[in-house]
Design an enzyme around this catalytic site. Structure first.
Site, mmCIF file in Angstrom:
data_model
loop_
_atom_site.group_PDB
_atom_site.id
_atom_site.type_symbol
_atom_site.label_atom_id
_atom_site.label_comp_id
_atom_site.label_asym_id
_atom_site.label_seq_id
_atom_site.Cartn_x
_atom_site.Cartn_y
_atom_site.Cartn_z
ATOM 1 N N LYS A 82 -1.105 -1.075 -4.160
ATOM 2 C CA LYS A 82 -2.273 -0.201 -4.089
ATOM 3 C C LYS A 82 -1.745 1.210 -4.276
ATOM 4 C CE LYS A 82 -6.047 1.424 -1.133
ATOM 5 N NZ LYS A 82 -6.664 1.388 0.221
ATOM 6 N N TYR A 128 0.865 -1.189 0.000
ATOM 7 C CA TYR A 128 0.000 0.000 0.000
ATOM 8 C C TYR A 128 0.897 1.233 0.000
ATOM 9 C CZ TYR A 128 -3.985 2.964 1.495
ATOM 10 O OH TYR A 128 -4.964 3.923 1.578
ATOM 11 N N VAL A 186 -8.949 -0.748 -5.658
ATOM 12 C CA VAL A 186 -9.278 -0.953 -4.251
ATOM 13 C C VAL A 186 -10.193 0.198 -3.868
ATOM 14 C CG1 VAL A 186 -8.423 -1.142 -1.895
ATOM 15 C CG2 VAL A 186 -7.111 -2.129 -3.788
#
Length: 306
Positions: A162, A134, A204
Site C-alpha cells: 500500500k 503498508y 486502497v
C-alpha cells in the site's frame, strides 16, 4: 488473492450505544460490492482499529466473510506494537476466514531498517496468508525502503504494497527495481489516478466508503485508457478526496457516508463527532459534491490490460 482493483479501507459502524452496527456495516458492504469493488480491508486506521477489541475484530471479520460469500477477499489489517502480538493477530485472521493481511511496521516504536525488515519477515513466516505491506512514513514515521523490500522478496506471501509515501515517483522506483514482483496499490486518495497512470495496480481507498461507484469508475476508466472520462470524475472528486488527508479523516469520511446514505457519523471515543464551524465546513464540501454528482459512463464491464 489478486492485489489489484479497488479495496475500501472500511469504516467501523457503531450504534449510539457504542456497539458494532452490523446491519449498517452490511448495507454499506452490499453497495460496495454492487459498485464493483475487488476486496475490503478491515481494522485499518480508518476503521478505528486502535479502539476495537479483539472480539470486535473477530465479529467484523466473520460477518464480512459471511456477507461476501467468497465474491471478494476480506483483508484484515495488523497494526501492533509487538512482533508477538502481530503474529497472534495473523493467526486469528486466518482462523476467522480472512484471505489476506495488510501489515504495518511496529507501532509506537520507530524501528530501524533491520528491525523493520525482521518484523515483517517474522510475521510472514508465521502465516500462509498473502500480505500487503503498508508503507506510510508520513503518518507512521517508518519508511519501508527499497532495500527492505529487496529482503522481503524472499517471502512469497509478501505480495503487495500500500503505497502511501506521498511520492508518486516511488511507483516507478518499485517497478524499476522489482518489476511486477510486488503489486502496488495507491493508499493516498488524492494521488490515485496519477499512480494508476504510472503503473499502480490498485487503490486502497477512503472516500470509496461513501462514493464506491465513482471510485471504481475512476480506476477502471483510467486503466482502460479512457483518461478524459476518468479525469472529469476525478476533478469533481478531488475536494472529497482531500478529506482523506486530515487527522480527522475518520470523522470526515463517516460524515460523508452519512450524507450519502451509507453510514453514520458516530465514532468511538476519544474521537468526537464534528461540531460548529468545522462540521459546517466539511458538510459544505460533501453536500456540494452530492449536488453536482456526475453521471457515470458504463464502467463495470470495461476491459483493460493488467
Amino acid at each position: 488473492m489478486e492485489w489489484k482493483g479497488v479495496f475500501p479501507a472500511f469504516t467501523t459502524k457503531f450504534t449510539p450505544a457504542d456497539e458494532l452496527d452490523l446491519p449498517l456495516f452490511g448495507k454499506n458492504l452490499q453497495v460496495q460490492m454492487d459498485a464493483g469493488i475487488d476486496g475490503i480491508i478491515l481494522g485499518g486506521s480508518l476503521g478505528e482499529a486502535s479502539v476495537l477489541t479483539t472480539s470486535e475484530k473477530e465479529t467484523l471479520t466473520k460477518y464480512a466473510v459471511e456477507q461476501a460469500q467468497g465474491s471478494i477477499p476480506v483483508v484484515m489489517n495488523i497494526a501492533e506494537g509487538s512482533t508477538r502480538e502481530a503474529v497472534k493477530q495473523a493467526e486469528l485472521a486466518a482462523k476467522w476466514g480472512a484471505k489476506g493481511l495488510m501489515l504495518l511496521p511496529p507501532m509506537r516504536y520507530k524501528s530501524d531498517e533491520r528491525e523493520t525488515a525482521q518484523f515483517f519477515k517474522t510475521v510472514a513466516a508465521s502465516t500462509n496468508l498473502p500480505i500487503m505491506i503498508y508503507n506510510n512514513p508520513v503518518d507512521y514515521k517508518v519508511e519501508v525502503t527499497l532495500d527492505i523490500f529487496a529482503q522481503l522478496a524472499e517471502h512469497a506471501n509478501i505480495q503487495a504494497v500500500k503505497e502511501s509515501t506521498r511520492d508518486v515517483s516511488n511507483v516507478t522506483r518499485m517497478i524499476n527495481r522489482f518489476g511486477d514482483r510486488f503489486k502496488i496499490l495507491c493508499g493516498v486518495d488524492t494521488l490515485a489516478m496519477e499512480e494508476f497512470v504510472l503503473g499502480a495496480d490498485g487503490w486502497v481507498g477512503g472516500l470509496v466508503c461513501a462514493f464506491p461507484a465513482e471510485t471504481v469508475a475512476v480506476y477502471k476508466l483510467t486503466k482502460a485508457g479512457r483518461i478524459a472520462e476518468a479525469l472529469a470524475i476525478y476533478r469533481w472528486f478531488l475536494p472529497l478526496l482531500e478529506l482523506d488527508l486530515h487527522p480527522k479523516l475518520v470523522q470526515y469520511i463517516k460524515l460523508a457516508e452519512q450524507q450519502a446514505g451509507l453510514g453514520s457519523e458516530t465514532v468511538r471515543a476519544p474521537r468526537l463527532t464534528l461540531v460548529g464551524e468545522e462540521r459546517a465546513r466539511i458538510l459544505k464540501v460533501i453536500d456540494t459534491a452530492l449536488a453536482n454528482r456526475p453521471v457515470l459512463p458504463e464502467y463495470k464491464l470495461l476491459e483493460y490490460a493488467d
